[in-house]
Every structure is written in C-alpha cells, then in structure tokens.
Design a protein around this motif. Structure first.
Motif, PDB file in Angstrom:
ATOM      1  N   CYS A  23       0.790  -1.223  -0.057  1.00  0.00           N
ATOM      2  CA  CYS A  23      -0.146   0.018  -0.018  1.00  0.00           C
ATOM      3  C   CYS A  23       0.862   1.272   0.025  1.00  0.00           C
ATOM      4  N   LEU A  24       1.802   1.330  -0.634  1.00  0.00           N
ATOM      5  CA  LEU A  24       2.753   2.658  -0.987  1.00  0.00           C
ATOM      6  C   LEU A  24       1.839   3.517  -1.785  1.00  0.00           C
ATOM      7  N   LYS A  25       1.834   4.563  -1.392  1.00  0.00           N
ATOM      8  CA  LYS A  25       1.056   5.721  -1.839  1.00  0.00           C
ATOM      9  C   LYS A  25       1.743   6.692  -2.897  1.00  0.00           C
ATOM     10  N   GLY A  26       1.002   7.122  -3.929  1.00  0.00           N
ATOM     11  CA  GLY A  26       1.727   7.987  -4.858  1.00  0.00           C
ATOM     12  C   GLY A  26       2.595   7.501  -5.854  1.00  0.00           C
ATOM     13  N   PHE A  42       5.198   6.088 -12.564  1.00  0.00           N
ATOM     14  CA  PHE A  42       5.162   7.444 -12.202  1.00  0.00           C
ATOM     15  C   PHE A  42       4.900   7.476 -11.017  1.00  0.00           C
ATOM     16  N   VAL A  43       6.070   8.351 -10.388  1.00  0.00           N
ATOM     17  CA  VAL A  43       6.136   8.864  -9.065  1.00  0.00           C
ATOM     18  C   VAL A  43       5.474  10.017  -8.872  1.00  0.00           C
ATOM     19  N   ARG A  44       4.610  10.156  -8.115  1.00  0.00           N
ATOM     20  CA  ARG A  44       3.834  11.795  -7.703  1.00  0.00           C
ATOM     21  C   ARG A  44       4.287  12.092  -6.498  1.00  0.00           C
ATOM     22  N   ASN A  45       4.910  11.552  -5.520  1.00  0.00           N
ATOM     23  CA  ASN A  45       5.573  12.115  -4.463  1.00  0.00           C
ATOM     24  C   ASN A  45       6.709  12.747  -4.762  1.00  0.00           C
ATOM     25  N   SER A  85       7.182  10.541   1.659  1.00  0.00           N
ATOM     26  CA  SER A  85       6.803   9.217   1.572  1.00  0.00           C
ATOM     27  C   SER A  85       7.874   8.115   1.198  1.00  0.00           C
ATOM     28  N   ASP A  86       7.439   7.092   1.230  1.00  0.00           N
ATOM     29  CA  ASP A  86       8.480   5.718   0.965  1.00  0.00           C
ATOM     30  C   ASP A  86       9.299   5.911  -0.374  1.00  0.00           C
ATOM     31  N   ILE A  87       8.512   6.224  -1.333  1.00  0.00           N
ATOM     32  CA  ILE A  87       9.205   6.530  -2.768  1.00  0.00           C
ATOM     33  C   ILE A  87       8.925   7.957  -2.993  1.00  0.00           C
TER      34      ILE A  87
END
Length: 129
Positions: A23-26, A42-45, A85-87
């Motif tokens: 459940c990693l977000k973004g 695509f990383v949004r964070n 965030s995590d990523i």
C-alpha cells in the motif's frame, strides 16, 4: 527496474505487486501494451532537491519555453527536506535535451523491502541534507 533513455522508469510485475501489496502511496503503474509483465512507473510524491548545496548547474535557458537545455550535478544528492513518502522523485529533472528525468528517493523501509523481496535492478546511494 530500469530506466529508458528518455527518462521513463520501467518496473516488473513483481515490483508493481510488491508496491501495491504494501500500500505504498503516490505511485502509478501503466502496463506496456507489447509487454504485459512490464509497467511504466510514475512517482507522484515530490521532494525538493537542494541545487545550491549540491552546486548543480542549469545550462542554456531557452527564452521561448523557459526550460534549460541541460541540468547537471545530480549526485551525490542533497535534499532540502525529509522524504514525505516511501518513494519520491526530485522536483528537478536532470540531464540534457529530451533525456531529462528526476532522481528517485526511498525510505529505509523501502530499501529493506527491496532486499526482503529480492527485487533487482535497483541501486541505492545515500542522500545528504
């Protein structure tokens, strides 16, 4: 995990499933039509890169579009803030011409997850603040 010359991050099905299971977000994945087990990621964070501390350089500003032909000096990376965030991806795109792309950053949790899941193609280097 790999990156194309024009800056797209490509992830395996195993990588995508790991991110979704935890459940990693973004992070958004789009399946490649010709390769159903590969996904553009695509990383949004976004995290702010410290260009001044790193002594990064912007080269040849275009008066028409406002972009630079090149932005150099990405590593070692310096950040202005802690990762939200995590990523995350950098707010600056590095490289030249159409080959510019952001740097990706990860938390220690994600580094440990990659090791535990035996995901390949990812190299981690320390970030400075």
């Amino acid at each position: 995990m790999s990156i194309t010359y024009d800056g797209y991050y490509v992830a395996s099905l195993k990588f995508k499933e790991t991110v979704e299971r935890k459940c990693l977000k973004g992070i958004e994945f789009i399946q490649l039509k010709e390769e159903p087990d590969l996904f553009v990621m695509f990383v949004r964070n976004v995290v702010c890169f410290d260009m001044e501390k790193r002594n990064s350089r912007r080269i040849n500003l275009c008066s028409n579009c406002g972009n630079y032909e090149s932005i150099v000096g990405a590593t070692p990376a310096f950040l202005k803030e802690k990762l939200p965030s995590d990523i995350c991806r950098s707010d600056v795109m590095f490289g030249s011409g159409n080959g510019k792309h952001p740097l990706l950053f990860s938390s220690q949790y994600f580094v440990d997850l990659v090791e535990k899941e035996k995901l390949k193609g990812i190299k981690f280097t320390p970030v400075r603040t």
